[in-house]
Design a protein around this motif. Sequence first.
Motif, PDB file in Angstrom:
ATOM      1  N   VAL A  74       0.845  -1.203   0.000  1.00  0.00           N
ATOM      2  CA  VAL A  74       0.000   0.000   0.000  1.00  0.00           C
ATOM      3  C   VAL A  74       0.873   1.244   0.000  1.00  0.00           C
ATOM      4  N   CYS A  75       0.454   2.257  -0.773  1.00  0.00           N
ATOM      5  CA  CYS A  75       1.092   3.573  -0.728  1.00  0.00           C
ATOM      6  C   CYS A  75       0.320   4.441   0.268  1.00  0.00           C
ATOM      7  N   HIS A  76       1.006   4.982   1.261  1.00  0.00           N
ATOM      8  CA  HIS A  76       0.355   5.802   2.276  1.00  0.00           C
ATOM      9  C   HIS A  76       0.147   7.242   1.820  1.00  0.00           C
ATOM     10  N   TYR A  77       0.570   7.559   0.608  1.00  0.00           N
ATOM     11  CA  TYR A  77       0.375   8.920   0.083  1.00  0.00           C
ATOM     12  C   TYR A  77      -0.833   9.010  -0.838  1.00  0.00           C
ATOM     13  N   CYS A  78      -0.968   8.072  -1.766  1.00  0.00           N
ATOM     14  CA  CYS A  78      -2.062   8.169  -2.743  1.00  0.00           C
ATOM     15  C   CYS A  78      -3.099   7.067  -2.583  1.00  0.00           C
ATOM     16  N   GLY A  79      -2.810   6.053  -1.745  1.00  0.00           N
ATOM     17  CA  GLY A  79      -3.771   4.979  -1.531  1.00  0.00           C
ATOM     18  C   GLY A  79      -3.664   3.824  -2.505  1.00  0.00           C
ATOM     19  N   TYR A  80      -2.764   3.901  -3.498  1.00  0.00           N
ATOM     20  CA  TYR A  80      -2.590   2.801  -4.451  1.00  0.00           C
ATOM     21  C   TYR A  80      -2.182   1.526  -3.708  1.00  0.00           C
ATOM     22  N   SER A  81      -2.718   0.375  -4.144  1.00  0.00           N
ATOM     23  CA  SER A  81      -2.320  -0.891  -3.540  1.00  0.00           C
ATOM     24  C   SER A  81      -2.229  -1.966  -4.622  1.00  0.00           C
ATOM     25  N   ARG A  82      -1.487  -3.005  -4.323  1.00  0.00           N
ATOM     26  CA  ARG A  82      -1.329  -4.118  -5.257  1.00  0.00           C
ATOM     27  C   ARG A  82      -1.014  -5.380  -4.450  1.00  0.00           C
ATOM     28  N   PRO A  83      -1.259  -6.558  -5.032  1.00  0.00           N
ATOM     29  CA  PRO A  83      -0.900  -7.798  -4.326  1.00  0.00           C
ATOM     30  C   PRO A  83       0.615  -7.899  -4.123  1.00  0.00           C
ATOM     31  N   VAL A  84       1.024  -8.688  -3.175  1.00  0.00           N
ATOM     32  CA  VAL A  84       2.450  -8.917  -2.940  1.00  0.00           C
ATOM     33  C   VAL A  84       2.991  -9.791  -4.061  1.00  0.00           C
ATOM     34  N   PRO A  85       4.044  -9.349  -4.758  1.00  0.00           N
ATOM     35  CA  PRO A  85       4.562 -10.151  -5.879  1.00  0.00           C
ATOM     36  C   PRO A  85       5.275 -11.405  -5.377  1.00  0.00           C
ATOM     37  N   LYS A  86       5.135 -12.495  -6.115  1.00  0.00           N
ATOM     38  CA  LYS A  86       5.841 -13.729  -5.777  1.00  0.00           C
ATOM     39  C   LYS A  86       7.270 -13.710  -6.312  1.00  0.00           C
ATOM     40  N   SER A  87       7.494 -12.794  -7.280  1.00  0.00           N
ATOM     41  CA  SER A  87       8.846 -12.625  -7.811  1.00  0.00           C
ATOM     42  C   SER A  87       9.063 -11.145  -8.077  1.00  0.00           C
ATOM     43  N   CYS A  88      10.304 -10.771  -8.262  1.00  0.00           N
ATOM     44  CA  CYS A  88      10.654  -9.362  -8.468  1.00  0.00           C
ATOM     45  C   CYS A  88      10.052  -8.862  -9.781  1.00  0.00           C
ATOM     46  N   PRO A  89       9.297  -7.749  -9.768  1.00  0.00           N
ATOM     47  CA  PRO A  89       8.709  -7.219 -11.006  1.00  0.00           C
ATOM     48  C   PRO A  89       9.765  -6.781 -12.019  1.00  0.00           C
ATOM     49  N   LYS A  90      10.993  -6.512 -11.539  1.00  0.00           N
ATOM     50  CA  LYS A  90      12.031  -6.000 -12.443  1.00  0.00           C
ATOM     51  C   LYS A  90      12.860  -7.120 -13.056  1.00  0.00           C
ATOM     52  N   CYS A  91      13.366  -8.056 -12.229  1.00  0.00           N
ATOM     53  CA  CYS A  91      14.259  -9.100 -12.755  1.00  0.00           C
ATOM     54  C   CYS A  91      13.668 -10.497 -12.663  1.00  0.00           C
ATOM     55  N   GLU A  92      12.470 -10.612 -12.078  1.00  0.00           N
ATOM     56  CA  GLU A  92      11.735 -11.873 -11.945  1.00  0.00           C
ATOM     57  C   GLU A  92      12.418 -12.876 -11.017  1.00  0.00           C
ATOM     58  N   SER A  93      13.326 -12.377 -10.174  1.00  0.00           N
ATOM     59  CA  SER A  93      13.940 -13.262  -9.181  1.00  0.00           C
ATOM     60  C   SER A  93      12.913 -13.604  -8.112  1.00  0.00           C
ATOM     61  N   GLU A  94      13.017 -14.812  -7.564  1.00  0.00           N
ATOM     62  CA  GLU A  94      12.082 -15.221  -6.519  1.00  0.00           C
ATOM     63  C   GLU A  94      12.552 -14.801  -5.130  1.00  0.00           C
ATOM     64  N   TYR A  95      13.727 -14.177  -5.043  1.00  0.00           N
ATOM     65  CA  TYR A  95      14.296 -13.818  -3.743  1.00  0.00           C
ATOM     66  C   TYR A  95      13.838 -12.420  -3.329  1.00  0.00           C
ATOM     67  N   VAL A  96      12.571 -12.306  -2.987  1.00  0.00           N
ATOM     68  CA  VAL A  96      12.046 -11.029  -2.481  1.00  0.00           C
ATOM     69  C   VAL A  96      12.054 -11.078  -0.956  1.00  0.00           C
ATOM     70  N   HIS A  97      12.371  -9.939  -0.350  1.00  0.00           N
ATOM     71  CA  HIS A  97      12.609  -9.883   1.097  1.00  0.00           C
ATOM     72  C   HIS A  97      11.832  -8.708   1.687  1.00  0.00           C
ATOM     73  N   PHE A  98      11.228  -8.921   2.864  1.00  0.00           N
ATOM     74  CA  PHE A  98      10.483  -7.861   3.564  1.00  0.00           C
ATOM     75  C   PHE A  98      11.427  -7.141   4.514  1.00  0.00           C
ATOM     76  N   VAL A  99      11.533  -5.829   4.370  1.00  0.00           N
ATOM     77  CA  VAL A  99      12.508  -5.042   5.125  1.00  0.00           C
ATOM     78  C   VAL A  99      11.789  -4.161   6.148  1.00  0.00           C
ATOM     79  N   GLY A 100      12.302  -4.140   7.382  1.00  0.00           N
ATOM     80  CA  GLY A 100      11.808  -3.222   8.408  1.00  0.00           C
ATOM     81  C   GLY A 100      10.600  -3.751   9.163  1.00  0.00           C
ATOM     82  N   GLU A 101      10.333  -3.110  10.306  1.00  0.00           N
ATOM     83  CA  GLU A 101       9.233  -3.518  11.167  1.00  0.00           C
ATOM     84  C   GLU A 101       8.241  -2.370  11.327  1.00  0.00           C
ATOM     85  N   GLY A 102       6.956  -2.704  11.209  1.00  0.00           N
ATOM     86  CA  GLY A 102       5.891  -1.746  11.458  1.00  0.00           C
ATOM     87  C   GLY A 102       5.072  -2.175  12.660  1.00  0.00           C
ATOM     88  N   ALA A 103       4.058  -1.364  12.985  1.00  0.00           N
ATOM     89  CA  ALA A 103       3.236  -1.628  14.170  1.00  0.00           C
ATOM     90  C   ALA A 103       2.551  -2.990  14.094  1.00  0.00           C
TER      91      ALA A 103
END
Length: 838
Positions: free
Chosen positions: A570-599
């Motif tokens: 989710v974008c907290h500025y404009c409200g745009y949202s999309r599903p979580v990709p199973k692979s990288c949209p740019k290089c199609e690698s499957e090694y996607v990683h979640f960075v940082g901690e939220g509430a």
Amino acid sequence: MGSRYCEVALAVPLRHPFTYAIPEALAEVVTPGSRVVVPFRNRAMVGVVLELTERRPEAKQIRGIAEVGRRPAEEKIKEVAEILDPLPALPPRLIELGRWVSSYYLAPIGEVFRAMLPPVIEVRHDRELSLTPPGRDYLAELASLGNRSESQVTEQALLELIEVEGRPIRWRRAGKLPGGQAAAARLLRRGQLEAREVTRHRKERMQKIAAWNPDAPPELPFETPKGKRAAAAQQAFERIRRVLTSERGPLPVRLLVEQAGVTHAVVERLTKQGKLKVWEEALAVEEDLFEADFTPPANVLNQEQQRALDEIHGWLDAGAFTVGLLYGVTGSGKTEVYLRAVERALARGRAALVLVPEIALTLWIGRLCRALFGEGVAVLHSGLPDAERAREWWRVRRGDARVVVGTRSAVFAPLENLGLVIVDEEQESSYKQEETPRYNGRDTAIVRAKLENAAAVLSSATPSLESFHHARSGKYRLLQLETRVENRPLADVEVVDLREDFRQTHRAAPLSGKLRVAIAERLEAGTQALVLINRRGYSWFVLCRSCGAAVQCENCSISLTYHKRRDRLVCHYCGYSRPVPKSCPKCESEYVHFVGEGAEQVEERLRELFPQARIRRLDRDTARTKREYQQVLGAFAAGKLDILVGTQMVAKGHDFQRVTLVGVVGADTSLALPDFRASERSFQLLTQVAGRAGRGELPGTVLVETYYPEHYAIQNAARQDYVSFYEKELHFRRLMHYPPFTALANVIVRDRKEENAIHWSRQLAGFFAPRESQGIKVLGPAAAPLARLKREYRFQFLLKGPRRAQLTRLLTDCLSFCAQTQIPESAVIVDMDPLSLF
């Protein structure tokens, strides 16, 4: 005989009002401040009358020409169509304040008055469709055709509908035909239909009210059902009688059913038996169920509080404009001081306005005020439904409410004979509106107090540098509270070095070992813990470990935040949202990683660590309505929760007596932002949240987790030493020529086409260049920190000037230059006294 013409402010992005003629039938009732319905282009709009005049404007000055193409001598000024209210919506002082806001913040005057007026709930806008002569010809042509396409069949059905009706139909009616609105749009483009905007009055919503019937004969028996249900029916009867004969009196039936725990059938049966009286009234403001049976604490002022209150009393008695800064450590009783000042203002026959920075705080302060001052209190904020906000607003305008509690927009509450203005937590950036009109609620409150000859009291444990500088220099009066009430000690603050925690555990976790142990100890002792993490969502962003790209918003130059409960980015500025990709949209690698901690992640981790604990989270994702705020805060205050996880909305103003531990996760996050106020904001947030611990009889502890423990903002916040932080930060501001030593303005040039934004930025750079020799420092143009926002490319100028008046003149000339060079008004944002440079 009334005036012939009036100047009307309309909610359009233009910097002048519009002149309308006043029809003879309305000549005696149209006055400055009245809301009126006027024709504007091809639609009707609601505006506010600013002034009346007898003089007809020159032909070139006429706004709202009835027909285009006439000669100037024949030009006709459009007339006011309707007046909405018997009482002018805005008193004269508010019209004067609106003009000041428009002038100082360089905002279109209609947009300013739109922000000042209540929601328009009396009328709704409709679009009517009518046949034109070419439309009738086209209908005859369609009728003669043998084979028609699907679109032609729909068009014929729509045209025939209007023809049979014999009058215009509403746009919504067209939508009832399959493909009807698309057909209407095609016919409008071809001139075969004509559209007209109209206004219609809404019917007032009603509700049933129930009251105990005091005239019912005492001998009238309560007829209960036979058998086993008799006892239950008698208990229901007693509960209803108890609720309705209490001090609260008559209640809406829906609330009576909820509070007495009965069904509507029981109420109807008692009504038929004559025990209850039921009638209909206009739908009233929803009552706050958490205010039932609430008694405010009976506090005795200490010497410091009494001294501050005596000085404020002196200002009120003098009846002259005064600004004071009530500066006191957290838990020193500032709220008690200003509430007693409100009491004094009311006793002198004057009204009071209390501004708070967050909707969550209006619940607590509004609750206190209603308990102290009764029904004469109104609460105003943007989280209220339009109907409720409008009714509260009109209670204030009619004089039924003499105390207003609200967020930023409540500064425009239509109080008359205003004697006292309170700005609680005056340092908060939420007082600054980030869309047109970009006014600062705190500064506007001070100007309003000046117009009303009232006293303005700014209250904070961590004042903004500008306010404390004004107090030190004598521009404001300084009132200090140096100790907590009942001499309670400040909470012990310990800085947890996350670098050392990582060396010991060899993993980065959202909760350090010390914080986990401290929470476990509080749970065992039966007290409460508050955990602050000023990040919404579960993870900050999603990163590809192969190519290093983060998943970006399609509309903004910012990474998307992962929300696990919704399983979306989710974008907290404009409200745009999309599903979580199973692979990288740019290089199609499957090694996607979640960075940082939220509430959300911190809440999940706490539930795993302490499965028996009662845990809730409070942020914009979990509490979107007043009722949701009330439920979470009420449960925590009542001791029904053990741990509350929240963002900055839990950090200030709340008084939780059983909180003995506050944990701050990611305390240094905001220090890395490219903003000269980053250190100040970090210090304020840490000091404020530290003040939530140890406010009752139990001592408190605060654990601040950081990777940068040496930073002066964190060190001074740990010592809760505002003055030391102020002096160090003020030194940097003086060296870098930032407020309070200079006036600041931010100018953003934006457009969906990058080449347009660049071209206009170069034009403005050429305009600003000669002015630098006049003492104005111009930085830019440069790409804004958020270079693309809501599909618009953005370039930024930062202007510094020794005097605000000089800066205002330059920016006024800048807007005139934009008009001359045909730079669209919507392409240039002027933000005077910005609190954020994003």
